[in-house]
Design an enzyme around this catalytic site. Sequence first.
Site, short mmCIF file in Angstrom:
data_model
loop_
_atom_site.label_atom_id
_atom_site.label_comp_id
_atom_site.label_asym_id
_atom_site.label_seq_id
_atom_site.Cartn_x
_atom_site.Cartn_y
_atom_site.Cartn_z
N ASP A 397 0.87 -1.17 0.00
CA ASP A 397 0.00 0.00 0.00
C ASP A 397 0.91 1.23 0.00
O ASP A 397 2.10 1.13 0.31
CB ASP A 397 -0.88 -0.05 1.26
CG ASP A 397 -1.76 1.17 1.40
OD1 ASP A 397 -2.30 1.61 0.37
OD2 ASP A 397 -1.89 1.68 2.51
N PHE A 511 -10.87 22.96 -9.75
CA PHE A 511 -9.87 22.01 -10.23
C PHE A 511 -10.55 20.81 -10.87
O PHE A 511 -11.61 20.36 -10.43
CB PHE A 511 -9.04 21.54 -9.02
CG PHE A 511 -8.18 20.34 -9.30
CD1 PHE A 511 -6.90 20.49 -9.80
CD2 PHE A 511 -8.66 19.05 -9.09
CE1 PHE A 511 -6.11 19.39 -10.05
CE2 PHE A 511 -7.88 17.95 -9.35
CZ PHE A 511 -6.60 18.12 -9.83
N ARG A 763 -5.76 4.07 -7.91
CA ARG A 763 -7.22 4.10 -7.83
C ARG A 763 -7.81 2.69 -7.82
O ARG A 763 -8.80 2.42 -8.48
CB ARG A 763 -7.80 4.91 -9.01
CG ARG A 763 -7.64 6.41 -8.88
CD ARG A 763 -8.50 6.94 -7.76
NE ARG A 763 -8.42 8.39 -7.64
CZ ARG A 763 -8.54 9.04 -6.49
NH1 ARG A 763 -8.68 8.38 -5.37
NH2 ARG A 763 -8.51 10.35 -6.45
#
Length: 1146
Positions: A397, A511, A763
């Site tokens: 991770d 953004f 993701r």
Amino acid sequence: MSLFGLKFGKKKLKEEERHLQANKRDFNLQFEYANNSIKTSKYNFFTFLPLNLFEQFQRIANAYFLFLLILQLIPQISSLAWFTTVVPLVLVLAVSGVKDAIDDFNRHKSDKHVNNRPVQVLINGMLKDEKWMNVQVGDIIKLENNNFVTADLLLLSSSEPHSLTYIETAELDGETNLKVKQALTVTAELGEDLQKLTEFNGEVKCEAPNNKLDKFTGTLTLRGEKYALDNEKMLLRGCTIRNTEWCFGLVIYAGPDTKLMQNSGKTTFKRTSIDRLMNVLVLMIFGFLALMCLILAIGNGIWESDKGYNFQVYLPWAEGVNSASYSGFLMFWSYVIILNTVVPISLYVSVEIIRLGNSFYIDWDRKMYYPLNDTPAQARTTTLNEELGQIKYIFSDKTGTLTQNIMCFNKCSINGKSYGDVYDLSGQRIEITENTEKVDFSYNPLADPKFAFYDHSLVEAVKLSDVPTHRFFRLLSLCHTVMPEEKKEETITVVEMGETKIYKLLAILDFNNVRKRMSVIVRSPEGDLTLYCKGADTILYELLHPSCDSLKEETTEHLNEFAGEGLRTLVVAYKNLDEEYFQDWIKRHHEASTALEGREDKLSEIYEEIEKDLMLLGATAIEDKLQDGVPQTIETLAKAHIKIWVLTGDKQETAMNIGYSCNLLNDDMADVFVIEGSTSDDVLSELRNARKKMKPESFLDSDEINIQFEKSSKKTKLLPDEQANGVYGLVINGHSLAYALEENLELELVRTACMCKVVICCRVTPLQKAQVVELVKKYKKAVTLAIGDGANDVSMIKTAHIGVGISGQEGMQAVLSSDFSFAQFRYLQRLLLVHGRWSYIRMCKFLKYFFYKNFAFTLVHFWYGFFSGFSAQTVYDEWFITLYNLVYTSLPVLGMSLFDQDVDDRWSLLFPQLYVPGQQNLYFNKIVFVKCMLQGIYSSLILFFIPYGAMYNTMRSDGKAIADYQSFALMAQTCLLIVVSVQIGLDTSYWTVVNQFFIWGSLSVYFAITFTMYSDGMYLIFTASFPFVGTARNTLSQPNVWLAIFLSIALCVLPVVGFRFLKAQLRPTASDKVLLKIKEAKKRPPPPSPKRRLRRTSTRRSGYAFSHQHGFGALIMSGRNMRPKSPFATTGTFSPNSDKHKHKGL
């Protein structure tokens, strides 16, 4: 029905759609939805014994010993007492059972802790405290600030304006920035009115439970009206409520149906590759055992029919035996019992003890203890130690594992001048250390006391009211999407040099991933209109005014320098606006923002129109703080030929930046492939193009793998390692990964990815993490390790061969599911390169020696059969057979297996190449086993025929004969014990007092027990049990006996010594060469390695320093998140220490 925790009855149908009503338990119970209780344990009180025994008897050896026990209960064939098998078998099962019970008890404890958490549930118009486990689908519950979300909830209402609720999703996706959820307007009206909430009878229809964290579809029917539900209205289990006084939610999914638990994977029974190999070897040994017994049984049949039949008066056949063939049949089973020591049950007891001992070394290692939060390393599973020495792939991770989750302002460039470095009087840059003088911010009451900055010139520029510097920091304080608790709508209050100023916020140009920038338009107290913009340098440079060209060059140099240090950068610019133009623009902006069609495109056009001819101010450099020692650890692991894959829920740009920061990616790589196709065909094309560049010949028909996979087969085929023509990296996003993991693309993915040195998946969902690990396990003959710190890593940790949990900031979910745990990523190198390698070497040495000594011990019986009429008579005294593995040879091999090390921990870390033989499984495999077997057969021949020849027709010095069975047995067993003791001395690399004591002590105990058992006194007391009276003193007093023993030792040991010497000289392995280097280096100890700061040179710069999310600009401008009260006075100063004025970042 449920009996003892087991479910019986008709199988529950697969759920296709969920249908529930609020506040109606009776209606919802008919669907038998799961309640909110979770279970990660494997056993309960009633199922432990049968399930655990079932698991243990999956070990072929355990099943074999049970079969042997049954044979020993048959009197006609039993040649040894039944208790010789029962006691060790029960001991092995008990030791393993107790260990499994303790592991599962800890899981029960963890489950109980979670299931018994309190929550407020709305029952009969009142809020009642209930345990989490009793919450049902359809219940309405109340959560308060900092509470964990109990189940997957539909948000009904909250204390915040417009029923917004702020949540932290660190345990789900690893991100610590807050996210915002909003309830439907129709339910927001319920507020905290318990009467209204009790009367709420909404009916929800939604998708069945699934593992998709970012998607939810359903409808709410209330008073005949239907309302669409999506993920923005859901609070998922695993999240934490932040900055929200209270909120109410309707339970949609509970317990095992929640998205967190759907992603957590199953608790599996993990076994090491050596365990699996031992099962295969045990089968081979059984075959060898059966062959020996068959030869001896046939020999017995022939001998009985040819010789024994004529000697029945002297050697009568056993009762019930009436033919030579039947005698041979019985002898087959008798020899199975006698020769069973080729697979002694003590092997498994010893293996468990060795693993337990090596686990304690991990627990006790002070160099893996983290004092800041008092966290030692912990071996939570004691059966996987040696596999730590064989890791080929690490799946890590990112957030909280490689990084600390802390963003720190490090450097900046303002108007062409770089700030953040420290220089000495001669103008030379000096390295910042703990002793470097920090800037004193005590003059500023708003300063963060933890913030450290070392360049005094920046503060001086601020104090001297340098215009560009003030404008730079004004931009940073105005251009953001921070959400404070209280503030006036459409204003931002800033304290400038102690003076409070209020800027009117006129527009936020939001953004998104295409724009890679954000802007704000503000009106100053003096009435000036200014646009402030920050974003990626590649984007902003295209929007600058031509007059900024020279400044742009200077700033670019600084950006390259910042990027070379792994910092994440942003460029900042501004533009003064004309009032008339702005009024016209804001009208067109309003029209675009309210357009029904093409709203996004129209807004982009209007944004680009005003974001032109910007004036460059400078750049910021932010450090996404890595955990201590991460780059060095990754560098060391790479030298050990371990491939590292980063699987993160973060966006692509962030993950790539961290990849560069921690030396996973670098500019020396031939290429870094980015896979971001939005269709299956696109992904396939991108993967193939990458493979074509790395290894063009892999597309030829003659390629070994292509030929192998052309032949259709149901069995999964393993992929051999493929070498690329350079060093490459691969980055793939979650959307593309979903296609790549499909059955038709998974082979292409694993071929391409495994050629790369580094793979980064962005993701990704928790389930995708597990699928990636499973894919590598499926196609590669490699041992995998997964390391993470959050609940989103649990499924990956459970799927990998070894799961490591980091006890960090994201809770203890990962640790509870892991096999090993510690506090910092840097300890991983010590776990693998020191403890893992030692454990693997010790286990391999143990197995080689154990099989050798038992083959040498057992096969003497085989040769003796040819000289004893194949009568199943034992060579040795029965007491020696009983004590050989239990007393005489158990402690020396345990001493070697617990203390041995070829080199110490310092050299293990300095020479990571020593780790490679473990990955290739070189120290113990089928070939090594066959060599041990052949050595054992050779030794058994020496150990039988030398004593036999020495005893044959031999006379004592006083003329009495000693050529009897008992003297031969004593001489053979003495030779055997001394030979195996010398062999373990040869195998020992690291001598300790314990090793010496165990080896010499075992030999002393043997002679002490032998002389005692063969004494006159023992014979007189236990006549039947000790028949070898006087044998020891009569035999061992003869010089020719000791000469024969010495000859046996020489013939057994010299070939081994000669072979090892010649092999090391003529065909040294890579490890032999490294060990020789270490040996030479020990003669002249190297100076301590200087502490160095890893730097990289790079022209690549971060696209965006923070994890911005699209849509927050519109939310802030709408004012829905604002409360009417303002914490600021229009003048004066502001104190940040007041609790009610604390800000929260999103």
